[in-house]
Enzyme design. Structure first.
Site, short mmCIF file in Angstrom:
data_model
loop_
_atom_site.label_atom_id
_atom_site.label_comp_id
_atom_site.label_asym_id
_atom_site.label_seq_id
_atom_site.Cartn_x
_atom_site.Cartn_y
_atom_site.Cartn_z
N GLU A 75 -4.52 2.44 -4.51
CA GLU A 75 -3.07 2.50 -4.34
C GLU A 75 -2.51 1.21 -3.75
O GLU A 75 -1.39 1.17 -3.26
CB GLU A 75 -2.70 3.68 -3.42
CG GLU A 75 -3.10 3.54 -1.98
CD GLU A 75 -4.53 4.01 -1.69
OE1 GLU A 75 -4.82 4.30 -0.52
OE2 GLU A 75 -5.34 4.08 -2.63
N HIS A 117 -4.33 14.59 -9.01
CA HIS A 117 -4.50 13.20 -9.41
C HIS A 117 -3.54 12.76 -10.52
O HIS A 117 -3.09 11.61 -10.52
CB HIS A 117 -5.95 12.94 -9.82
CG HIS A 117 -6.89 12.94 -8.65
ND1 HIS A 117 -7.09 11.83 -7.86
CD2 HIS A 117 -7.68 13.92 -8.11
CE1 HIS A 117 -7.95 12.11 -6.90
NE2 HIS A 117 -8.33 13.38 -7.03
N ASN A 173 -2.41 12.92 -3.61
CA ASN A 173 -3.43 13.40 -4.55
C ASN A 173 -3.92 14.79 -4.18
O ASN A 173 -4.07 15.67 -5.04
CB ASN A 173 -4.61 12.43 -4.59
CG ASN A 173 -4.40 11.28 -5.57
OD1 ASN A 173 -3.62 11.41 -6.52
ND2 ASN A 173 -5.08 10.18 -5.34
N ASP A 216 0.85 -1.18 0.00
CA ASP A 216 0.00 0.00 0.00
C ASP A 216 0.89 1.24 0.00
O ASP A 216 1.78 1.37 0.86
CB ASP A 216 -0.91 0.01 1.23
CG ASP A 216 -2.00 1.06 1.13
OD1 ASP A 216 -3.10 0.73 0.67
OD2 ASP A 216 -1.73 2.23 1.51
N ASP A 235 -1.30 9.44 -10.32
CA ASP A 235 -1.21 8.40 -11.35
C ASP A 235 0.25 8.11 -11.71
O ASP A 235 0.62 6.95 -11.95
CB ASP A 235 -1.96 8.83 -12.61
CG ASP A 235 -3.47 8.80 -12.43
OD1 ASP A 235 -3.93 8.21 -11.43
OD2 ASP A 235 -4.18 9.36 -13.28
#
Length: 301
Positions: free
Chosen positions: A214, A184, A179, A171, A188
């Site tokens: 994630e 965002h 973010n 994780d 990514d």
């Protein structure tokens, strides 16, 4: 890459004949003389096509076909029956247990080649479509659907052959803040880079997946706890060394890891997909609760 054919027949002469008849096809032909040998080879080599004799000495071809089709890791392998019989009733039975075609003995060379080629072509198209549907569009890793299928197969194989199986759950730490603070598209980019680390580090026998958001998973086939720990620690260090630039600012990330292994399940009867995922997930939770950016192994249960 050549496709693989597994011929299952108790007659060595049939295997030799098949080698002669199929020599002009770009295939790897493997042979099994009985059901036990065949099932082991199906699990280990994962053939693209099975040529199966109806009349086997230890178990009927129909029963063996049902066994192969009942297993998650071999249910999609096409099976063509080989038989000296031509009765409609027997052919119908073969289709009902999962065969895609019949070839009557003695083989007509052109017919044998044509039917085998058609079955292999269909299998190739099926695999291409299946793979495309199983890939995560952002990272290029396998997606959750593929993970769910693969973990079932590997747990079944682990139980059947008593071999080690590890699951690593990953994780990205504080991903929501990444973010929120950087947008965002930046998030990514982080996920793509983490995915690249997993792809570079995983062996061909491993299965690296984007589990969701994630979170990532890596299924480590035939890997004990210490091997899984070393693998996860190497991933942790590589992710920690990633450096991103955003509006002139250098940004680093980290990830937490939870590991489980079938050896931690004290009651083998309770070992299954759900147990393996749950124990790795709880180990991941402890890694995040105790400071993040660390590897935690699940407790024995």
């Amino acid at each position: 890459m050549s496709q693989k054919i597994l011929a299952i027949d108790d007659s060595p002469d049939i295997h030799q004949l098949l080698r002669v008849r199929l020599k002009n096809l770009d295939v790897r032909l493997e042979s099994a003389l009985n059901a036990n040998e065949a099932l082991k080879m199906v699990d280990e080599s994962r053939p693209d096509l099975i040529l199966l004799d109806v009349c086997m000495p230890d178990v009927s071809g129909f029963d063996l076909c049902k066994t192969i089709k009942s297993r998650p890791d071999s249910s999609n392998i096409p099976i063509i029956f080989l038989t000296v019989a031509s009765e409609v009733k027997q052919k119908v039975m073969g289709f009902e247990v999962g065969a895609v075609d019949y070839i009557e003995k003695p083989f007509e060379p052109e017919e044998l080649t044509a039917r085998v080629r058609a079955a292999l072509r269909s299998k190739r198209y099926f695999d291409m479509l299946s793979q495309r549907a199983m890939l995560d569009g952002l990272t290029g890793l396998w997606n959750r659907a593929h993970f769910d299928q693969r973990i079932l197969e590997e747990v079944a194989a682990s139980l059947r052959y008593d071999r080690p199986l590890s699951l690593v759950m990953v994780d990205v730490d504080r991903f929501k803040s990444l973010n929120d603070n950087h947008g965002h598209p930046f998030g990514d980019e982080v996920l793509q880079s983490v995915g690249d680390v997993l792809l570079r580090s995983a062996r061909t026998s491993d299965t690296a997946c984007r589990y969701g958001g994630e979170e990532f998973t890596i299924i480590l086939r035939e890997t004990d706890l210490e091997g899984a720990r070393i693998f996860a620690e190497r991933l942790r260090q590589q992710i920690q060394e990633l450096v991103f630039k955003h509006k002139g600012q250098l940004v680093t990330v980290s990830a937490s890891f939870g590991i489980s292994n079938n050896a931690l399940c004290r009651n083998p009867c309770e070992f299954n997909k759900a147990w393996l995922i749950d124990s790795a997930d709880r180990a991941l939770y402890r890694a995040k609760e105790t400071g993040r950016n660390r590897v935690v192994i699940a407790d024995a249960e």
